[in-house]
Design a protein around this motif. Structure first.
Motif, short mmCIF file in Angstrom:
data_model
loop_
_atom_site.label_atom_id
_atom_site.label_comp_id
_atom_site.label_asym_id
_atom_site.label_seq_id
_atom_site.Cartn_x
_atom_site.Cartn_y
_atom_site.Cartn_z
N ASN A 17 0.83 -1.22 0.00
CA ASN A 17 0.00 0.00 0.00
C ASN A 17 0.86 1.27 0.00
OD1 ASN A 17 -2.23 -1.65 0.01
ND2 ASN A 17 -2.79 -1.26 2.14
N GLU A 18 1.72 1.37 -0.99
CA GLU A 18 2.59 2.54 -1.12
C GLU A 18 2.32 3.29 -2.44
OE1 GLU A 18 4.29 3.72 1.17
OE2 GLU A 18 4.98 2.11 2.50
N GLU A 19 1.06 3.34 -2.87
CA GLU A 19 0.71 3.92 -4.17
C GLU A 19 1.18 5.37 -4.32
OE1 GLU A 19 -3.53 3.88 -4.60
OE2 GLU A 19 -3.88 5.22 -2.89
N LYS A 20 1.20 6.13 -3.24
CA LYS A 20 1.56 7.54 -3.33
C LYS A 20 3.06 7.78 -3.38
CE LYS A 20 -2.66 9.15 -1.03
NZ LYS A 20 -3.22 9.88 0.15
N ALA A 21 3.84 6.77 -3.00
CA ALA A 21 5.29 6.94 -2.95
C ALA A 21 6.00 6.31 -4.15
CB ALA A 21 5.84 6.34 -1.65
N SER A 49 -0.91 -5.74 -1.79
CA SER A 49 -1.45 -4.40 -1.54
C SER A 49 -2.93 -4.35 -1.93
CB SER A 49 -0.68 -3.36 -2.35
OG SER A 49 0.66 -3.27 -1.93
N THR A 50 -3.67 -3.49 -1.23
CA THR A 50 -5.10 -3.34 -1.50
C THR A 50 -5.43 -2.01 -2.15
OG1 THR A 50 -5.43 -2.52 0.78
CG2 THR A 50 -5.73 -4.88 0.41
N ASP A 51 -4.42 -1.20 -2.43
CA ASP A 51 -4.65 0.09 -3.09
C ASP A 51 -4.23 -0.04 -4.56
OD1 ASP A 51 -1.91 0.01 -2.92
OD2 ASP A 51 -1.69 1.86 -1.76
N ASP A 52 -3.76 1.03 -5.16
CA ASP A 52 -3.41 1.03 -6.59
C ASP A 52 -1.95 0.62 -6.84
OD1 ASP A 52 -4.37 1.54 -9.25
OD2 ASP A 52 -3.10 3.32 -9.30
N THR A 53 -1.28 0.11 -5.81
CA THR A 53 0.12 -0.27 -5.95
C THR A 53 0.34 -1.28 -7.09
OG1 THR A 53 0.69 0.18 -3.63
CG2 THR A 53 2.04 -1.43 -4.78
N LYS A 54 -0.46 -2.32 -7.14
CA LYS A 54 -0.30 -3.37 -8.14
C LYS A 54 -0.36 -2.81 -9.56
CE LYS A 54 -2.17 -7.92 -9.45
NZ LYS A 54 -2.57 -7.66 -10.84
N PHE A 70 7.05 -8.70 -8.71
CA PHE A 70 6.53 -9.97 -8.23
C PHE A 70 5.41 -9.68 -7.24
CE2 PHE A 70 10.84 -10.60 -9.60
CZ PHE A 70 10.77 -11.78 -10.34
N HIS A 71 4.39 -10.53 -7.26
CA HIS A 71 3.21 -10.30 -6.42
C HIS A 71 3.01 -11.45 -5.44
CE1 HIS A 71 1.91 -6.91 -8.90
NE2 HIS A 71 2.12 -7.65 -9.97
N HIS A 72 2.71 -11.11 -4.20
CA HIS A 72 2.20 -12.09 -3.24
C HIS A 72 0.68 -12.02 -3.27
CE1 HIS A 72 6.09 -12.14 -0.58
NE2 HIS A 72 6.26 -12.74 -1.74
N PHE A 73 0.03 -13.16 -3.27
CA PHE A 73 -1.43 -13.17 -3.32
C PHE A 73 -2.06 -12.99 -1.94
CE2 PHE A 73 -0.11 -15.46 -7.14
CZ PHE A 73 -0.76 -14.68 -8.09
N LYS A 74 -1.25 -13.15 -0.90
CA LYS A 74 -1.69 -12.80 0.45
C LYS A 74 -0.54 -12.08 1.14
CE LYS A 74 -0.39 -17.14 2.75
NZ LYS A 74 -0.86 -18.23 3.64
N SER A 79 9.78 -9.64 5.56
CA SER A 79 10.86 -10.62 5.39
C SER A 79 10.62 -11.52 4.20
CB SER A 79 11.02 -11.47 6.66
OG SER A 79 11.57 -10.71 7.71
N LYS A 80 9.40 -12.03 4.06
CA LYS A 80 9.08 -12.91 2.95
C LYS A 80 9.19 -12.16 1.63
CE LYS A 80 7.62 -16.88 1.33
NZ LYS A 80 8.44 -18.10 1.44
N ALA A 81 8.74 -10.91 1.61
CA ALA A 81 8.83 -10.11 0.39
C ALA A 81 10.29 -9.88 -0.01
CB ALA A 81 8.11 -8.77 0.59
N LEU A 82 11.14 -9.62 0.97
CA LEU A 82 12.56 -9.46 0.67
C LEU A 82 13.15 -10.75 0.10
CD1 LEU A 82 13.81 -7.34 3.71
CD2 LEU A 82 13.91 -6.67 1.31
N PHE A 83 12.80 -11.89 0.71
CA PHE A 83 13.31 -13.16 0.22
C PHE A 83 12.87 -13.42 -1.22
CE2 PHE A 83 15.02 -14.11 4.21
CZ PHE A 83 15.67 -15.34 4.19
N THR A 84 11.63 -13.10 -1.54
CA THR A 84 11.15 -13.27 -2.91
C THR A 84 12.00 -12.44 -3.88
OG1 THR A 84 8.87 -13.72 -2.22
CG2 THR A 84 9.18 -12.91 -4.46
N GLY A 85 12.27 -11.19 -3.51
CA GLY A 85 13.07 -10.33 -4.36
C GLY A 85 14.51 -10.79 -4.50
#
Length: 237
Positions: A17-21, A49-54, A70-74, A79-85
């Motif tokens: 949810n970082e659409e503005k940044a 994210s639940t905003d316009d980030t995606k 890359f997208h997580h579906f939940k 930490s998990k997001a960093l590992f994915t990247g």
């Protein structure tokens, strides 16, 4: 054109949810990295994210071949997001960075310049931290107690700007919130770590993801880190 550091880097940015940044961070990275590094890629991991980030990230990926998304579906956590990247990084030097505008891309060069065969992890240090008094107080007390408890140098463990080698980072023992304890794990592994003061900026968009509950959750993990002494997987006996 002569680059200041003649090797490519991967920037890994977990976002929720970082659409503005997003646009501002992307533009700053493009302006800075294009002048300093021979090659680079930016890997965004959208943690459900639940905003316009995606939608914004997918548009960036279409417009710029240096951007991968890359997208997580939940929502899996930072930490998990960093590992994915990190797992999907194409280059050996990996920069981990939050996507909330508080970190200055111009600091990346100095952190990368300190990384070498001997120094395996370099982190930012927020001496002039632009956060609330409560966060700064908890951070100061926590980092001081951790340094005493582990008999190690005092580090800014919560700083979201770090650089390391992919070989080491993908070998971290994964657990939730592991990104907050990288210096401790490297210390347990007998690897040298460094830190450098960075320019920390006020958050102008979105909301902080930290809470008192997360602070209290640190205690059992610190005890585990102290007495079990987890290390990088390739160094485990």
């Amino acid at each position: 054109m002569k680059f200041l550091l003649p090797y490519p880097i991967s920037i890994v940015i977990p976002v929720f949810n970082e659409e503005k940044a997003l646009k501002k961070v992307y533009m700053e990275l493009m302006e800075t990295l294009s002048e300093q590094f021979e090659g680079f890629e930016i890997i965004y991991v959208n943690d459900a994210s639940t905003d316009d980030t995606k939608a914004q990230l997918e548009e960036m990926e279409k417009q710029d071949s240096r951007v991968s998304v890359f997208h997580h579906f939940k929502n899996e956590g930072q930490s998990k997001a960093l590992f994915t990247g990190i797992q999907n990084a194409n280059f050996e030097t990996v920069v981990m960075m939050d996507g909330d505008e508080q970190y200055d891309p111009r600091d990346i060069l100095e952190l990368c310049g300190l990384l070498q065969d001997k120094v395996r992890l370099v982190s930012g240090k927020r001496d002039n931290r632009k956060d609330s008094f409560l966060y700064k107080t908890f951070s100061f007390i926590g980092n001081s107690l951790i340094a005493f408890f582990f008999r190690m140098e005092k580090f800014d463990l919560g700083c979201g700007l770090k650089v390391g080698y992919k070989k080491d980072l993908i070998s971290l023992p994964y657990f939730k919130y592991v990104h907050r304890y990288l210096q401790i794990i490297y210390f347990n592994s007998g690897l040298e770590i460094a830190q450098v003061e960075i320019n920390h900026r006020p958050r102008t968009t979105g909301q902080s993801k930290y809470s008192i509950w997360k602070v209290l959750n640190i205690i059992p993990r610190l005890l585990w880190l102290k007495f079990y002494k987890p290390r990088l997987n390739y160094l485990q006996r």
